[in-house]
Design an enzyme around this catalytic site. Sequence first.
Site, PDB file in Angstrom:
ATOM      1  N   ARG A 115      14.839  40.526   6.895  1.00  0.00           N
ATOM      2  CA  ARG A 115      14.606  40.059   8.273  1.00  0.00           C
ATOM      3  C   ARG A 115      14.235  41.182   9.250  1.00  0.00           C
ATOM      4  O   ARG A 115      14.482  41.090  10.445  1.00  0.00           O
ATOM      5  CB  ARG A 115      15.843  39.304   8.815  1.00  0.00           C
ATOM      6  CG  ARG A 115      16.181  38.062   8.044  1.00  0.00           C
ATOM      7  CD  ARG A 115      15.102  36.985   8.086  1.00  0.00           C
ATOM      8  NE  ARG A 115      15.406  35.925   7.161  1.00  0.00           N
ATOM      9  CZ  ARG A 115      14.950  35.873   5.893  1.00  0.00           C
ATOM     10  NH1 ARG A 115      14.111  36.803   5.433  1.00  0.00           N
ATOM     11  NH2 ARG A 115      15.287  34.894   5.098  1.00  0.00           N
ATOM     12  N   CYS A 158      18.573  30.407  11.403  1.00  0.00           N
ATOM     13  CA  CYS A 158      19.872  31.046  11.107  1.00  0.00           C
ATOM     14  C   CYS A 158      20.284  31.959  12.262  1.00  0.00           C
ATOM     15  O   CYS A 158      19.494  32.776  12.738  1.00  0.00           O
ATOM     16  CB  CYS A 158      19.775  31.855   9.821  1.00  0.00           C
ATOM     17  SG  CYS A 158      19.697  30.792   8.384  1.00  0.00           S
ATOM     18  N   GLU A 167      21.109  37.361  13.526  1.00  0.00           N
ATOM     19  CA  GLU A 167      19.711  37.394  13.072  1.00  0.00           C
ATOM     20  C   GLU A 167      18.796  37.034  14.247  1.00  0.00           C
ATOM     21  O   GLU A 167      17.714  37.571  14.391  1.00  0.00           O
ATOM     22  CB  GLU A 167      19.496  36.391  11.928  1.00  0.00           C
ATOM     23  CG  GLU A 167      18.032  36.318  11.486  1.00  0.00           C
ATOM     24  CD  GLU A 167      17.773  35.375  10.324  1.00  0.00           C
ATOM     25  OE1 GLU A 167      18.595  35.318   9.385  1.00  0.00           O
ATOM     26  OE2 GLU A 167      16.736  34.680  10.365  1.00  0.00           O
TER      27      GLU A 167
HETATM   28  C1  LIG Z   1      14.274  24.800  12.089  1.00  0.00           C
HETATM   29  C2  LIG Z   1      14.085  26.272  11.823  1.00  0.00           C
HETATM   30  C3  LIG Z   1      14.021  26.733  10.513  1.00  0.00           C
HETATM   31  C4  LIG Z   1      13.857  28.112  10.247  1.00  0.00           C
HETATM   32  N1  LIG Z   1      13.834  28.536   8.951  1.00  0.00           N
HETATM   33  C5  LIG Z   1      13.667  29.859   8.703  1.00  0.00           C
HETATM   34  C6  LIG Z   1      13.632  30.353   7.348  1.00  0.00           C
HETATM   35  O1  LIG Z   1      13.727  29.611   6.382  1.00  0.00           O
HETATM   36  N2  LIG Z   1      13.465  31.689   7.165  1.00  0.00           N
HETATM   37  C7  LIG Z   1      13.325  32.566   8.204  1.00  0.00           C
HETATM   38  O2  LIG Z   1      13.160  33.759   7.980  1.00  0.00           O
HETATM   39  N3  LIG Z   1      13.371  32.131   9.490  1.00  0.00           N
HETATM   40  C8  LIG Z   1      13.538  30.809   9.753  1.00  0.00           C
HETATM   41  N4  LIG Z   1      13.580  30.374  11.054  1.00  0.00           N
HETATM   42  C9  LIG Z   1      13.519  31.357  12.162  1.00  0.00           C
HETATM   43  C10 LIG Z   1      12.092  31.566  12.726  1.00  0.00           C
HETATM   44  O3  LIG Z   1      11.322  30.404  12.591  1.00  0.00           O
HETATM   45  C11 LIG Z   1      11.367  32.720  12.070  1.00  0.00           C
HETATM   46  O4  LIG Z   1      12.064  33.935  12.230  1.00  0.00           O
HETATM   47  C12 LIG Z   1       9.943  32.881  12.640  1.00  0.00           C
HETATM   48  O5  LIG Z   1       9.189  33.671  11.785  1.00  0.00           O
HETATM   49  C13 LIG Z   1       9.947  33.464  14.053  1.00  0.00           C
HETATM   50  O6  LIG Z   1       8.609  33.395  14.539  1.00  0.00           O
HETATM   51  P1  LIG Z   1       8.309  33.129  16.079  1.00  0.00           P
HETATM   52  O7  LIG Z   1       6.836  33.208  16.260  1.00  0.00           O
HETATM   53  O8  LIG Z   1       8.941  31.873  16.540  1.00  0.00           O
HETATM   54  O9  LIG Z   1       9.010  34.397  16.715  1.00  0.00           O
HETATM   55  P2  LIG Z   1       9.839  34.463  18.111  1.00  0.00           P
HETATM   56  O10 LIG Z   1      11.097  33.687  17.943  1.00  0.00           O
HETATM   57  O11 LIG Z   1       8.956  34.123  19.235  1.00  0.00           O
HETATM   58  O12 LIG Z   1      10.186  36.009  18.150  1.00  0.00           O
HETATM   59  C14 LIG Z   1      11.064  36.574  17.214  1.00  0.00           C
HETATM   60  C15 LIG Z   1      10.986  38.096  17.348  1.00  0.00           C
HETATM   61  O13 LIG Z   1       9.708  38.530  16.953  1.00  0.00           O
HETATM   62  C16 LIG Z   1       9.101  39.283  18.004  1.00  0.00           C
HETATM   63  N5  LIG Z   1       7.670  38.949  18.005  1.00  0.00           N
HETATM   64  C17 LIG Z   1       7.118  37.706  18.039  1.00  0.00           C
HETATM   65  N6  LIG Z   1       5.769  37.800  18.025  1.00  0.00           N
HETATM   66  C18 LIG Z   1       5.474  39.114  18.008  1.00  0.00           C
HETATM   67  C19 LIG Z   1       4.251  39.864  18.004  1.00  0.00           C
HETATM   68  N7  LIG Z   1       3.048  39.287  18.025  1.00  0.00           N
HETATM   69  N8  LIG Z   1       4.342  41.220  17.992  1.00  0.00           N
HETATM   70  C20 LIG Z   1       5.543  41.841  17.963  1.00  0.00           C
HETATM   71  N9  LIG Z   1       6.721  41.197  17.966  1.00  0.00           N
HETATM   72  C21 LIG Z   1       6.689  39.866  17.987  1.00  0.00           C
HETATM   73  C22 LIG Z   1       9.791  38.839  19.282  1.00  0.00           C
HETATM   74  O14 LIG Z   1       9.754  39.867  20.270  1.00  0.00           O
HETATM   75  C23 LIG Z   1      11.191  38.589  18.785  1.00  0.00           C
HETATM   76  O15 LIG Z   1      11.911  39.806  18.730  1.00  0.00           O
HETATM   77  C24 LIG Z   1      13.749  29.014  11.336  1.00  0.00           C
HETATM   78  C25 LIG Z   1      13.800  28.524  12.662  1.00  0.00           C
HETATM   79  C26 LIG Z   1      13.962  27.179  12.897  1.00  0.00           C
HETATM   80  C27 LIG Z   1      14.007  26.692  14.330  1.00  0.00           C
END
Ligand SMILES: Cc1cc2nc3c(=O)[nH]c(=O)nc-3n(C[C@H](O)[C@H](O)[C@H](O)COP(=O)(O)OP(=O)(O)OC[C@H]3O[C@@H](n4cnc5c(N)ncnc54)[C@H](O)[C@@H]3O)c2cc1C
Length: 319
Positions: A193, A242, A312
């Site tokens: 992660r 998570c 996380e």
């Molecule tokens: C229902 C559900 C199921 C999920 N299942 C999983 C799973 O199975 N496995 C898993 O790993 N995660 C899971 N997640 C968590 C999440 O979806 C992932 O971590 C996802 O990849 C986050 O992407 P995001 O674009 O929403 O990032 P955000 O939540 O918008 O940001 C997360 C972090 O990434 C940084 N970030 C975002 N975009 C950029 C960019 N372009 N450049 C630099 N930094 C950036 C942000 O500053 C922040 O620190 C789940 C979430 C939900 C709601």
Amino acid sequence: MRMADLEHKLKQDFNGELRFHEPMSEHTSLKIGGPVEVMAFPEDPLSLRNILFVANEEKIPLHVFGGGTNLLVSDKGIKGLAISLKAFGSIEAVHSRSSTVQVGSEGESGEQEVTLFVGSGVPLAKLINYAQKNGYAGLEALTGIPGLMGGAIYMNAGSFGTEMMDVIISVAIMSKEGHLIILEKDKLDFSYRKSGLPGDSLILSANICLTKDDPDQIRKRGSEYLTKKKATHPLGELSAGCVFMNPEGNYAGRLIEEAGCKGMKSGDVEVSMIHANYFINKGGASCSDFIHLMKTVTEKVRKHSGVILKPEICIAGEI
Ligand SMILES: Cc1cc2nc3c(=O)[nH]c(=O)nc-3n(C[C@H](O)[C@H](O)[C@H](O)COP(=O)(O)OP(=O)(O)OC[C@H]3O[C@@H](n4cnc5c(N)ncnc54)[C@H](O)[C@@H]3O)c2cc1C
């Protein structure tokens, strides 16, 4: 600096949208979070660089977010500038090759691998769908993970033994000073992660490597993973995935369940009855409810098993 002057400065040589006092609750899957002072949606790298210059000059704190699906934002909101790169949304097959011999353009027989250029604003679900339709395998286990490509790389998102790092060839970032840098995978420090990228760098795109396979087989594997995920995770509810990282050799969800925390509540936040490492906003939850529940669960797990859980989810703003 007055907001009107700042708006004028930010708008110079900027293609895209600017919003002021934008509620972050509308940009997070938890639907929690107060307003950010300025939210910017640059449409191209030059516009991004120009607002970064202004932010540097004016010493404005910077935040970048993707789908907001791993993000908990303070009820007080966020000071400074939040940047969304959702306009960086292209997917392109840039290179296709055989593991033994080069055989020409994409689509010819004998080609085993494809390199895709993927913008950081591409929803992971869209990428997985594109890969499936074109017969590119390697992402099936990530089916059901929401959010955008940039967030998935930053978090090294993973599921069922596959992580983003498994397919990454290189990542293009812009430093907060506006420098464009291409980092090959061996210059990145991916771990569970974590991408090892400096916190203030903005991911613009990545080149990823997938393997060619039968689209129907890819679809079948993807839907099997999704069925498994739906059976064990509360995908239809308001969560941020998570809450805690799995400690070495164990599962945070199991430890939380064993500590008797399933169903525990703080305000309108509840530890999911389906997966104890998911905290659910039942409707009107606040960030302080969420933080309170995180603290209570951490303490109960520590008392029960001696393990100290580490978050996380990413937390933005003052809590
Ligand atoms: C229902 C559900 C199921 C999920 N299942 C999983 C799973 O199975 N496995 C898993 O790993 N995660 C899971 N997640 C968590 C999440 O979806 C992932 O971590 C996802 O990849 C986050 O992407 P995001 O674009 O929403 O990032 P955000 O939540 O918008 O940001 C997360 C972090 O990434 C940084 N970030 C975002 N975009 C950029 C960019 N372009 N450049 C630099 N930094 C950036 C942000 O500053 C922040 O620190 C789940 C979430 C939900 C709601």
